[in-house]
Design a protein around this motif. Structure first.
Motif, mmCIF file in Angstrom:
data_model
loop_
_atom_site.group_PDB
_atom_site.id
_atom_site.type_symbol
_atom_site.label_atom_id
_atom_site.label_comp_id
_atom_site.label_asym_id
_atom_site.label_seq_id
_atom_site.Cartn_x
_atom_site.Cartn_y
_atom_site.Cartn_z
ATOM 1 N N LEU A 20 0.831 -1.207 0.000
ATOM 2 C CA LEU A 20 0.000 0.000 0.000
ATOM 3 C C LEU A 20 0.867 1.259 0.000
ATOM 4 O O LEU A 20 0.579 2.232 -0.711
ATOM 5 C CB LEU A 20 -0.927 -0.011 1.207
ATOM 6 C CG LEU A 20 -2.024 -1.083 1.212
ATOM 7 C CD1 LEU A 20 -2.772 -1.065 2.539
ATOM 8 C CD2 LEU A 20 -2.997 -0.873 0.055
ATOM 9 N N LEU A 21 1.922 1.242 0.803
ATOM 10 C CA LEU A 21 2.801 2.404 0.890
ATOM 11 C C LEU A 21 3.528 2.643 -0.431
ATOM 12 O O LEU A 21 3.619 3.782 -0.908
ATOM 13 C CB LEU A 21 3.801 2.198 2.019
ATOM 14 C CG LEU A 21 4.716 3.382 2.367
ATOM 15 C CD1 LEU A 21 3.902 4.573 2.836
ATOM 16 C CD2 LEU A 21 5.737 2.981 3.429
ATOM 17 N N TYR A 22 4.043 1.581 -1.025
ATOM 18 C CA TYR A 22 4.764 1.719 -2.284
ATOM 19 C C TYR A 22 3.859 2.238 -3.400
ATOM 20 O O TYR A 22 4.290 3.038 -4.237
ATOM 21 C CB TYR A 22 5.352 0.375 -2.701
ATOM 22 C CG TYR A 22 6.557 -0.066 -1.895
ATOM 23 C CD1 TYR A 22 7.219 0.812 -1.040
ATOM 24 C CD2 TYR A 22 7.034 -1.377 -1.976
ATOM 25 C CE1 TYR A 22 8.305 0.406 -0.295
ATOM 26 C CE2 TYR A 22 8.133 -1.785 -1.240
ATOM 27 C CZ TYR A 22 8.766 -0.902 -0.400
ATOM 28 O OH TYR A 22 9.856 -1.307 0.329
ATOM 29 N N GLN A 23 2.628 1.773 -3.429
ATOM 30 C CA GLN A 23 1.707 2.209 -4.474
ATOM 31 C C GLN A 23 1.559 3.728 -4.469
ATOM 32 O O GLN A 23 1.485 4.365 -5.534
ATOM 33 C CB GLN A 23 0.351 1.534 -4.288
ATOM 34 C CG GLN A 23 -0.628 1.784 -5.411
ATOM 35 C CD GLN A 23 -1.939 1.053 -5.199
ATOM 36 O OE1 GLN A 23 -2.281 0.674 -4.083
ATOM 37 N NE2 GLN A 23 -2.692 0.828 -6.264
ATOM 38 N N TRP A 24 1.536 4.313 -3.291
ATOM 39 C CA TRP A 24 1.400 5.768 -3.157
ATOM 40 C C TRP A 24 2.722 6.470 -3.456
ATOM 41 O O TRP A 24 2.772 7.444 -4.222
ATOM 42 C CB TRP A 24 0.924 6.100 -1.750
ATOM 43 C CG TRP A 24 0.849 7.556 -1.442
ATOM 44 C CD1 TRP A 24 0.093 8.497 -2.087
ATOM 45 C CD2 TRP A 24 1.562 8.249 -0.418
ATOM 46 N NE1 TRP A 24 0.288 9.731 -1.520
ATOM 47 C CE2 TRP A 24 1.178 9.615 -0.501
ATOM 48 C CE3 TRP A 24 2.464 7.860 0.571
ATOM 49 C CZ2 TRP A 24 1.692 10.581 0.371
ATOM 50 C CZ3 TRP A 24 2.967 8.798 1.439
ATOM 51 C CH2 TRP A 24 2.587 10.143 1.335
ATOM 52 N N LEU A 25 3.811 5.962 -2.887
ATOM 53 C CA LEU A 25 5.098 6.638 -3.028
ATOM 54 C C LEU A 25 5.632 6.568 -4.453
ATOM 55 O O LEU A 25 6.248 7.525 -4.932
ATOM 56 C CB LEU A 25 6.110 6.035 -2.057
ATOM 57 C CG LEU A 25 5.861 6.325 -0.575
ATOM 58 C CD1 LEU A 25 6.834 5.548 0.296
ATOM 59 C CD2 LEU A 25 5.958 7.812 -0.281
ATOM 60 N N PHE A 26 5.431 5.474 -5.141
ATOM 61 C CA PHE A 26 5.892 5.384 -6.529
ATOM 62 C C PHE A 26 5.220 6.441 -7.405
ATOM 63 O O PHE A 26 5.789 6.881 -8.405
ATOM 64 C CB PHE A 26 5.583 3.999 -7.103
ATOM 65 C CG PHE A 26 6.402 2.882 -6.503
ATOM 66 C CD1 PHE A 26 7.543 3.144 -5.750
ATOM 67 C CD2 PHE A 26 6.035 1.554 -6.696
ATOM 68 C CE1 PHE A 26 8.285 2.110 -5.192
ATOM 69 C CE2 PHE A 26 6.777 0.516 -6.150
ATOM 70 C CZ PHE A 26 7.901 0.794 -5.388
ATOM 71 N N ARG A 27 4.032 6.841 -7.023
ATOM 72 C CA ARG A 27 3.284 7.819 -7.816
ATOM 73 C C ARG A 27 3.725 9.248 -7.538
ATOM 74 O O ARG A 27 3.816 10.070 -8.449
ATOM 75 C CB ARG A 27 1.786 7.666 -7.526
ATOM 76 C CG ARG A 27 0.900 8.542 -8.405
ATOM 77 C CD ARG A 27 -0.573 8.291 -8.170
ATOM 78 N NE ARG A 27 -1.023 8.733 -6.859
ATOM 79 C CZ ARG A 27 -1.316 7.931 -5.848
ATOM 80 N NH1 ARG A 27 -1.188 6.616 -5.978
ATOM 81 N NH2 ARG A 27 -1.712 8.399 -4.681
ATOM 82 N N ILE A 28 4.031 9.574 -6.275
ATOM 83 C CA ILE A 28 4.277 10.971 -5.930
ATOM 84 C C ILE A 28 5.754 11.357 -5.918
ATOM 85 O O ILE A 28 6.094 12.514 -6.170
ATOM 86 C CB ILE A 28 3.652 11.325 -4.562
ATOM 87 C CG1 ILE A 28 4.354 10.563 -3.428
ATOM 88 C CG2 ILE A 28 2.159 11.059 -4.563
ATOM 89 C CD1 ILE A 28 3.995 11.071 -2.055
ATOM 90 N N LEU A 29 6.658 10.421 -5.644
ATOM 91 C CA LEU A 29 8.061 10.783 -5.458
ATOM 92 C C LEU A 29 8.746 11.322 -6.712
ATOM 93 O O LEU A 29 9.690 12.115 -6.586
ATOM 94 C CB LEU A 29 8.855 9.597 -4.897
ATOM 95 C CG LEU A 29 8.576 9.244 -3.432
ATOM 96 C CD1 LEU A 29 9.436 8.075 -2.995
ATOM 97 C CD2 LEU A 29 8.806 10.442 -2.518
ATOM 98 N N PRO A 30 8.349 10.940 -7.929
ATOM 99 C CA PRO A 30 9.002 11.560 -9.097
ATOM 100 C C PRO A 30 8.677 13.041 -9.277
ATOM 101 O O PRO A 30 9.340 13.718 -10.079
ATOM 102 C CB PRO A 30 8.458 10.740 -10.281
ATOM 103 C CG PRO A 30 8.036 9.434 -9.687
ATOM 104 C CD PRO A 30 7.514 9.795 -8.335
ATOM 105 N N ARG A 31 7.710 13.579 -8.557
ATOM 106 C CA ARG A 31 7.349 14.985 -8.710
ATOM 107 C C ARG A 31 8.419 15.885 -8.079
ATOM 108 O O ARG A 31 9.120 15.495 -7.143
ATOM 109 C CB ARG A 31 5.989 15.256 -8.052
ATOM 110 C CG ARG A 31 4.852 14.426 -8.638
ATOM 111 C CD ARG A 31 3.577 14.630 -7.829
ATOM 112 N NE ARG A 31 2.519 13.698 -8.258
ATOM 113 C CZ ARG A 31 1.368 13.537 -7.600
ATOM 114 N NH1 ARG A 31 1.142 14.221 -6.477
ATOM 115 N NH2 ARG A 31 0.473 12.682 -8.060
#
Length: 374
Positions: A20-31
């Motif tokens: 669950l954590l990775y699903q969110w972080l993979f989406r936002i961290l490239p910003r």
């Protein structure tokens, strides 16, 4: 419910939380927003602005990865009854060697005095840790007349390394380092997967932008792939550990992680040292594989040694361990999170309605407002 079943359920819950954590972080961290966590003002320039020192999410996630790796090592070694003091001593010595190596090897291999290399640091740890553990075992036999559970401790160390490096890839996504090739350059077998899960990085201060010129372009999500694969590998080997398959847990964790490093280097676009055919880190991975296989064959198999999750959690909950984990997190954050490759300029001022907020009376209309002073 048996101890092994409880351990399996515990690891399943940990895996679900990571997913669950990775699903969110993979989406936002490239910003672009997710590169810097804070800025510390250092001094003022001639224009009255402040020079700042950037504190990064790279350091935050690196520190979290280090703390999680150490916590995993203590949990697993405590589960097999290893002495807590010796475990902490081994941890401190390995970290004291690996942290400087992360910077030194980056300078030697990548000619980058501002960066860090987890691959180089892990290589040093893989080579040095078994030697240190062997030495501690000989000292324990000489001083206390007892032997350490060497193979279970090595298995715990390998699992801790893999989960630490996996979580640490979140730092790479935040900074945009260790980046993958453009999607159109991906191998045919991975192209559909790469296109579906491709990452697009934003921000001119991310390494993929200033070193690779790939800002705004879809690239192979190699950091996310490594993060996911290593986390699964660590959890799977932890299951083997609690089922008393220490030799398998050690061999699969160490050799499996190095084989993936060997292949994943071919999917990366950043400079890796060495020649175009094989990078310096691929050479290190090959050496580490041979080293791990040799250790697995040389050490006796431990059988009949229970791995108790309750004892592991009790060891982890020790006040000294909790304080040590906080100290390790803080040291790693300061060491890796204080950016020397980026700069910042700060300007401080007052809000337009500062007088109302401060409860001050308004001056007469004929009296001009004095400019705020710093």
């Amino acid at each position: 419910m048996t101890q092994t079943a409880l351990a399996d359920l515990f690891l399943l819950c940990i895996g679900a939380a990571f997913a669950l954590l990775y699903q969110w972080l993979f989406r936002i961290l490239p910003r672009a927003r997710w590169q810097f966590i804070a800025v510390l003002p250092l001094g003022r320039d001639a224009q009255g602005h402040w020079r700042g020192r950037n504190l990064t999410f790279y350091g935050f996630f690196t520190a979290c990865a280090g703390a999680i790796a150490v916590a995993t090592f203590i949990l697993l070694t405590s589960a097999v009854g290893a002495d807590l003091g010796l475990t902490l001593l081994l941890t401190v010595v390995v970290l004291a060697l690996c942290l400087p190596a992360a910077k030194l090897i980056a300078v030697v291999v990548e000619k980058n005095r501002h960066g860090f290399t987890v691959g180089g640091a892990s290589f040093v740890g893989i080579i040095v840790a078994p030697i240190l553990l062997w030495w501690l075992d000989t000292r324990a036999q000489a001083w206390f007349g007892t032997s350490l559970p060497v193979l279970p401790m090595l298995a715990a160390m390998a699992i801790a390394y893999v989960i630490g490096e996996g979580v640490g890839r979140l730092a790479c996504i935040s900074f945009g380092c260790c980046y993958g090739k453009p999607v159109h350059d991906s191998p045919a077998a991975l192209r559909v997967l790469a296109q579906r899960y491709a990452q697009v990085f934003e921000g001119e201060t991310k390494k993929i932008a200033f070193a690779g010129g790939l800002e705004g372009r879809a690239v192979i999500p190699i950091q996310a792939m490594t993060c996911s694969l290593y986390t699964l590998l660590a959890l799977g080997c932890a299951v083997l550990f609690f089922h008393q398959q220490f030799e398998l847990a050690f061999g699969i964790a160490l050799v499996g992680s190095q084989l993936w490093r060997l292949y994943s280097e071919t999917l990366r676009a950043d400079y890796r040292g060495g020649s175009k055919q094989i990078s310096a880190y691929q050479v290190m991975a090959l050496i580490a594989c041979g080293w791990g296989i040799g250790i697995t064959l040389a050490l006796p198999v431990h059988t009949g040694m229970p791995a108790d999750l309750g004892a592991g959690l009790a060891g982890l909950w020790h006040p000294g361990v909790l304080i040590a984990l906080q100290g390790i997190w803080a040291v790693m954050f300061v060491f890796s999170g204080s950016s020397t490759i980026t700069t910042s300029t700060l300007r401080f001022g007052l809000a337009p309605d500062w007088r109302c907020q401060a409860g001050c009376e308004h001056p007469p209309a004929s009296q001009p407002l004095a400019p705020p002073r710093y």
